[in-house]
Design a protein around this motif. Structure first.
Motif, short mmCIF file in Angstrom:
data_model
loop_
_atom_site.label_atom_id
_atom_site.label_comp_id
_atom_site.label_asym_id
_atom_site.label_seq_id
_atom_site.Cartn_x
_atom_site.Cartn_y
_atom_site.Cartn_z
N UNK A 20 51.12 82.47 16.54
CA UNK A 20 51.14 81.25 17.34
C UNK A 20 51.53 81.50 18.78
N UNK A 21 51.55 80.42 19.54
CA UNK A 21 51.89 80.47 20.95
C UNK A 21 52.29 79.05 21.37
N UNK A 22 53.17 78.94 22.36
CA UNK A 22 53.51 77.63 22.94
C UNK A 22 53.04 77.64 24.38
N UNK A 23 52.06 76.80 24.68
CA UNK A 23 51.38 76.87 25.97
C UNK A 23 51.86 75.74 26.88
N UNK A 24 52.14 76.09 28.14
CA UNK A 24 52.63 75.13 29.14
C UNK A 24 51.46 74.36 29.74
N UNK A 25 51.58 73.04 29.70
CA UNK A 25 50.52 72.14 30.17
C UNK A 25 51.12 71.19 31.21
N UNK A 26 50.34 70.86 32.23
CA UNK A 26 50.73 69.77 33.12
C UNK A 26 49.82 68.58 32.83
N UNK A 27 50.43 67.50 32.39
CA UNK A 27 49.67 66.28 32.04
C UNK A 27 50.30 65.11 32.78
N UNK A 28 49.49 64.43 33.58
CA UNK A 28 49.96 63.31 34.40
C UNK A 28 51.24 63.67 35.14
N UNK A 29 51.24 64.87 35.71
CA UNK A 29 52.34 65.30 36.56
C UNK A 29 53.58 65.78 35.83
N UNK A 30 53.55 65.79 34.50
CA UNK A 30 54.72 66.23 33.72
C UNK A 30 54.36 67.44 32.86
N UNK A 31 55.36 68.24 32.54
CA UNK A 31 55.13 69.39 31.67
C UNK A 31 55.16 68.95 30.21
N UNK B 113 52.54 73.92 37.97
CA UNK B 113 51.07 73.87 37.97
C UNK B 113 50.59 74.61 36.74
N UNK B 114 50.79 74.01 35.58
CA UNK B 114 50.38 74.64 34.34
C UNK B 114 48.91 74.33 34.06
N UNK B 115 48.47 74.57 32.85
CA UNK B 115 47.06 74.34 32.51
C UNK B 115 46.83 72.87 32.16
N UNK B 116 45.55 72.50 32.09
CA UNK B 116 45.20 71.11 31.73
C UNK B 116 45.18 70.95 30.21
N UNK B 117 45.47 69.74 29.77
CA UNK B 117 45.58 69.47 28.33
C UNK B 117 44.31 69.84 27.57
N UNK B 118 43.15 69.34 28.02
CA UNK B 118 41.92 69.58 27.25
C UNK B 118 41.51 71.04 27.30
N UNK B 119 41.82 71.69 28.43
CA UNK B 119 41.53 73.11 28.59
C UNK B 119 42.31 73.93 27.54
N UNK B 120 43.58 73.60 27.36
CA UNK B 120 44.43 74.34 26.43
C UNK B 120 43.99 74.10 24.98
N UNK B 121 43.64 72.85 24.68
CA UNK B 121 43.11 72.58 23.33
C UNK B 121 41.86 73.44 23.10
N UNK B 122 41.05 73.58 24.14
CA UNK B 122 39.85 74.42 24.04
C UNK B 122 40.18 75.88 23.76
N UNK B 123 41.19 76.41 24.42
CA UNK B 123 41.58 77.82 24.17
C UNK B 123 42.02 78.00 22.73
N UNK B 124 42.85 77.05 22.26
CA UNK B 124 43.41 77.17 20.91
C UNK B 124 42.30 77.06 19.86
N UNK B 125 41.45 76.08 20.01
CA UNK B 125 40.35 75.90 19.05
C UNK B 125 39.38 77.07 19.10
N UNK B 126 39.12 77.55 20.32
CA UNK B 126 38.25 78.72 20.47
C UNK B 126 38.82 79.93 19.74
N UNK B 127 40.13 80.01 19.70
CA UNK B 127 40.81 81.12 19.01
C UNK B 127 40.96 80.84 17.51
#
Ligand code: AMP
Ligand code: MN
Ligand code: MN
Ligand code: MN
Length: 287
Positions: free
Chosen positions: A64-75, A170-184
């Motif tokens: 697993x991994x815990x990925x940092x996301x910036x969503x609506x200006x919050x982590x 300035x972390x990653x975007x929410x949908x982008x991170x979901x894409x990385x996880x699902x892709x993996x």
């Protein structure tokens, strides 16, 4: 509280935890954890050592991994469970986050120096055993040098949003991170949902948008929950058709209020996230 068999959120010294993957696995086994996810911040390098130790100990290790996301200006933190760590877009994404972390760490050092606090960056860099520097490492510096007496104070006075050494994320975007996880090949899960500075409405919007992006679940059982938090999230999970995860967010034995595997169960009608795991990631049946 009895030990849970699943603990799907833990850290090692590859990020801001204090145990090696092997020591974490040993501690989990001693606490009765049968299935352990290793979820370091923005890095997957500890998984190989975790696997070796888990095989020896008879514990199922979930990569697993815990990925940092910036969503609506919050982590916001998104867990990827049952990932194939070698998935290239995931690794490229994590590398980008680590680059931001490197720059941010130097910037935190500069901001502390402006407050006449010297040597923070070198100290943080020096105690980081893995490839990331976290605010946790700066908090340890501030405690060690006596600027504050607890880690909590280090955040409150220096490192939290709005304080002198805070650097806007300035972390990653929410949908982008979901894409990385699902892709993996993994399942994406929102970590510790009640720890964000959101009211109920904003939290619900986060979970809804996450679900629409392909997110699988949300932590309904977390190591640091206030009374009632679990029930609130359980209701949202059922309403939004998200699976329920359980994770302590254990970082090391010095966090005395928190232990690996010490978790409230995921209770019906919430559907546990592990029902979606491939057989090799389920609890080993002893019957
Ligand atoms: P970072 O990802 O580098 O911004 O650091 C965030 C980490 O700091 C979290 O994963 C926690 O482990 C830790 N943390 C955040 N807030 C606090 C706090 N108030 N007290 C202690 N640790 C904290
Ligand atoms: Mn952490
Ligand atoms: Mn987190
Ligand atoms: Mn965590």
């Amino acid at each position: 509280m009895s030990a849970a068999t699943y603990d799907l959120h833990t850290h090692t010294l590859w990020s801001d935890g204090t145990l090696s993957p092997a020591d974490l696995v040993a501690r989990a086994q001693a606490s009765g954890v049968a299935v352990l996810a290793l979820t370091d911040h923005d890095v997957t390098g500890g998984i190989a050592e975790g696997y070796a130790a888990a095989t020896q100990a008879g514990v199922r290790l979930i990569p697993g991994v815990e990925i940092s996301v910036t969503w609506q200006g919050e982590t916001v933190h998104v867990l990827g469970l049952c990932i194939r760590p070698e998935h290239e877009p995931l690794q490229q994404g994590l590398a980008r986050l680590r680059e931001f972390r490197d720059w941010r760490a130097e910037e935190i050092g500069r901001r502390l120096r402006k407050k006449n606090i010297e040597g923070a960056y070198d100290y943080a860099r020096g105690i980081a055993r893995g490839p990331i520097i976290s605010r946790t490492h700066f908090a340890r510096f501030l405690v060690a040098r006596g600027y504050v007496s607890t880690m909590g104070q280090a955040f409150k006075q220096y490192l939290a949003r709005g304080r002198a050494a805070h650097v806007p994320e300035q972390w990653a975007k929410l949908d982008e991170v979901v894409g990385w996880v699902r892709g993996a090949g993994g399942l994406a899960v929102i970590a510790h949902p009640t720890r964000y500075p959101f009211g109920y409405g904003k939290l619900r919007r986060l979970l809804q948008e996450f679900k629409e992006s392909g997110g699988a679940g949300v932590e309904v059982s977390s190591g640091m929950q206030r009374p009632g938090d679990g029930e609130t999230i359980a209701r949202l999970a059922v309403e939004l058709d998200l699976l329920g995860s359980a994770g302590s967010d254990f970082h090391g034995p010095e966090q005395q209020w928190l232990e690996v595997g010490k978790l409230a169960p995921v209770a019906p009608p919430v559907v546990p996230v592990w029902t979606a795991f491939a057989p090799e990631y389920r609890e080993v049946s002893t019957r």
